[in-house]
Design a protein around this motif. Structure first.
Motif: not given
Ligand code: SF4
Lengths: 467, 210
Positions: B22, B27-28, B30-31, B45, B83, B85, B87
């Motif tokens: 994270d 998460s935000r 990963m558009k 962040n 997570s 992810r 990504h």
């Protein structure tokens, strides 16, 4: 030679020994969701590859969909619609069963999978989602993978897997009244660290585990990833078989008899050894709550915010200092009484019917403290319906909780809905990472009962002593 | 997949433990349904002053010269936990990271690295600290070498630190292999397994209902 349940499931699925401790492992079930499944399906398509056995692959919409009433493909998360629609189209094209919006079976992947009987004892199950280990609660060998590995599993029905080391975590004694599997797993992680389980497959055993209902075992196994473990499971027993019976994708008739006979062999033989053994006593566990930004930052609700000065390990000390700064907490402050802005009940950890019942038992006849935003998100459409049939939705609403449609919701922040800047949330979820539930949102993890009690009191609260 | 053999590069120290995915890619960020365009959101962040903003935080190590050109990351234990992810790995790779040296990794993150041409190296905490100390005195000149052919990291002072990696993972990185194509060569074995397994565990083989 006496073997562990982990070894037994491994052997049952080993197609080839590839040497150097890795094997080609057969994967029985694959689950996808619109967040990471979309990329995997698209990746497969781009390479001109097909899903090998689509009848054993399932997909749900949970991460990005809104949980407001009357939702649609349009999402609060910017760009979310594309994830939903790409996944839907790719899944239909591949012949995969989708639990879509508007379907009562839709819900959080790790809630739907046992509910539908897709996860079963002894199966190998993977999903491009780190909490896939949840299904170990049924005695499945289940683990989270990345998108590229998901493509591999979809295309070949197999994965190349390094054989994990084995660990047995024995929870002795009897869990006190009002305490839960969530308290057990937080206790384990706080004691042995967020990396304590790296490289291991875990069998949870002991009297306190045997006494857990199946839904609670799913909670226990849900957070094995927060312990760093590759996977974790509880051996299936009579309660597991009872739970699975009659579920839509569970075996029937003659196959049911065959399956039960097989499942009864899935236990660790007496005398089998594990690479590591850990034992915890449950008789005096206290409701756990986290104070920091790692699930290992947990302690009893009767405790205090720890003082980094007391931590001898420099890396851990630095992490603690940073965590306290992020959480805006001072060392030695009592945890009980820290005021909260919001309370959240939901997620693949704690959104099943038994979780909602436990919270409702606290909320019945009480109200949420003024100014506290309280939200309950059932784990699936079927959980929601079952709760409503019992009037649990009324209990939540009368107490001042929002009652939502199922999904991951504010378990994580993806640019849509969030608890907001520096808001302090008590949450039944599994991750208290920085910014996990919103920009600079401060998360305290706890059991649904502790969340409900804290929502009522307006501060972190010992559920055992609620007025 | 891009091969990894050997690399001598600027190494950036980010010595915190439990850096989760994270944090690596919120998460935000990963558009889109895509593996590309993620590096801008990497460490968002920490890297930017405001949530969702794009004004760089000068205190963040990867915003500083010469670390902006780092290809090796030195970090704390349990890197990439959380997570699944992928990504996170795609973002790091796109930004330019080719190797990560830490005392330990999250399991899924580790596999994801290997499948995307990033070499994950496990070395003891004291060694990572030692490398970081040497690097920080002159990051431009004090480069770190990571060599997968002989499985060793060489510090700026010339000290050699051997590391372990599973042979299959090493081969995948050295050759830049496509794991699916490799497995597909065993198609006969998989079919054979399914045939045998179906007679033992018929309930696994669901029929298409709808
Ligand atoms: S509920 Fe939370 S942890 Fe569980 S699958 Fe959804 S986002 Fe992940």
């Amino acid at each position: 030679m006496p073997t562990t349940i982990i070894e037994k499931i491994w052997q049952q699925h080993e197609i080839a020994d590839l040497g150097d401790g890795t094997s080609l492992i057969y994967i029985d079930r694959i689950f996808l969701h619109e967040r990471t499944g979309s990329v995997a399906l698209k990746g497969l398509e781009a390479m001109g590859r097909k899903v090998r056995n689509p009848e054993q692959v399932f997909c749900t919409m949970d991460h990005i969909v809104d949980t407001f009433p009357n939702r649609s493909d349009v999402t609060t998360m910017p760009g979310g619609t594309a994830f939903i629609q790409t996944t839907r189209e790719a899944a239909h094209a591949a012949g995969i069963t989708v639990f879509d919006l508007g379907d009562r079976r839709q819900g959080i992947v790790h809630v739907v999978s046992p509910e539908q009987g897709i996860a079963l004892p002894g199966v190998t199950l993977v999903c491009p989602d780190s909490h896939t280990g949840t299904l170990g609660g049924l005695g499945a060998l289940a683990w989270g993978i990345g998108s590229t590995e998901a493509e591999h599993a979809l295309a070949t029905k197999t994965l190349v897997v390094r054989k994990p080391k084995t660990m047995r975590v024995t929870f002795n004694g009897t869990l006190p009244q009002g305490l839960t599997a969530k308290d057990m797993i937080l206790r384990l992680i706080s004691e042995y660290g967020a990396s304590g389980g790296i490289g291991y497959a875990i069998e949870f055993s002991g009297t306190a585990v045997e006494a857990l209902p199946v839904e609670a075992r799913l909670t226990l196994c849900n957070m094995t990833v927060e312990f760093g473990a590759w996977s974790g499971l509880v051996a299936p027993d009579a309660a597991t078989i009872e739970y699975v019976k009659g579920r839509p994708y569970a075996p029937r008739g003659k196959e049911w008899e065959q399956a039960v006979t097989y499942w009864q062999t899935l236990k660790t033989d007496p005398g089998a050894t594990f690479d590591r053994d850990i034992t915890l006593e449950c008789d005096d566990i206290i409701p756990q709550v986290t104070w920091g930004t790692s699930p290992m930052h947990a302690t009893g609700i009767d405790g205090r915010v720890p003082d980094p000065a007391d931590e001898p390990d420099p890396a851990r000390r630095a992490a603690m200092e940073r965590a306290l700064e992020y959480m805006a907490l001072e060392p030695n402050r009592p945890l009980a009484g820290i005021p909260i802005d919001a309370a959240f009940i939901g997620s693949c950890t704690n959104s099943r019917l038994s979780d909602l019942r436990a919270a409702a038992d606290i909320l019945r006849g009480r109200t949420v403290k003024a100014g506290v935003k309280a939200i309950c998100v059932p784990g699936s459409g079927l959980v929601k319906a079952a709760a409503e049939a019992e009037g649990i939705d009324q209990v939540f609403k009368e107490a001042g909780f929002e009652w939502r449609e199922s999904g991951c919701s504010m378990c994580f922040y993806a640019g849509g809905e969030s608890f907001g800047l520096e808001e302090r949330v008590i949450s039944s979820t599994n991750r208290n990472f920085e910014n996990r539930q919103g920009p600079r949102t401060r998360t305290h993890l706890a059991s649904p009962a502790t969340v409900a009690a804290s929502a009522v009191a307006g501060c972190l609260t010992d559920v055992r002593h609620l007025d | 997949m891009e091969k990894f053999t050997s690399l001598t590069a600027i190494a950036a120290p980010l010595l915190r433990m439990n850096i989760d995915t994270d944090v690596i890619i919120p998460s935000r960020e990963m558009k889109r349904v895509s593996k590309e365009g993620l590096s801008e959101g990497m460490f968002a962040n920490w890297r930017y002053t405001e949530p969702g903003g794009r004004i760089e935080n000068p205190d963040f190590v990867l915003n500083q010269e010469p670390y902006r050109r780092a290809q090796i990351l030195l970090s704390g234990d349990n890197f990439g936990c959380g997570s699944s992810r992928e990504h996170a790995v795609w973002a790091l790779a796109e930004w330019g990271i080719r190797a990560i040296i830490t005392p330990g990794f999250g399991n899924i993150f580790y596999s994801n690295c290997v499948r995307n041409g990033i070499l994950p190296v496990r070395l003891p905490e004291a060694t990572v600290q030692e490398l970081a100390d040497q690097v920080t005195t002159d990051p431009e000149q004090h480069r770190v070498t990571v060599d997968l052919t002989d499985c060793a990291v060489t510090g700026p002072d010339g000290r050699r630190y051997p590391f372990e990696i599973a042979p299959a993972d090493r081969e995948m990185l050295l050759e830049g292999l496509d794991a699916i194509a490799v497995t597909q060569r065993r198609d006969a074995d998989i079919l054979d397994f399914q045939r045998r397994d179906r007679s033992i565990r018929p309930w696994i083989y669901l029929q298409k209902t709808s």
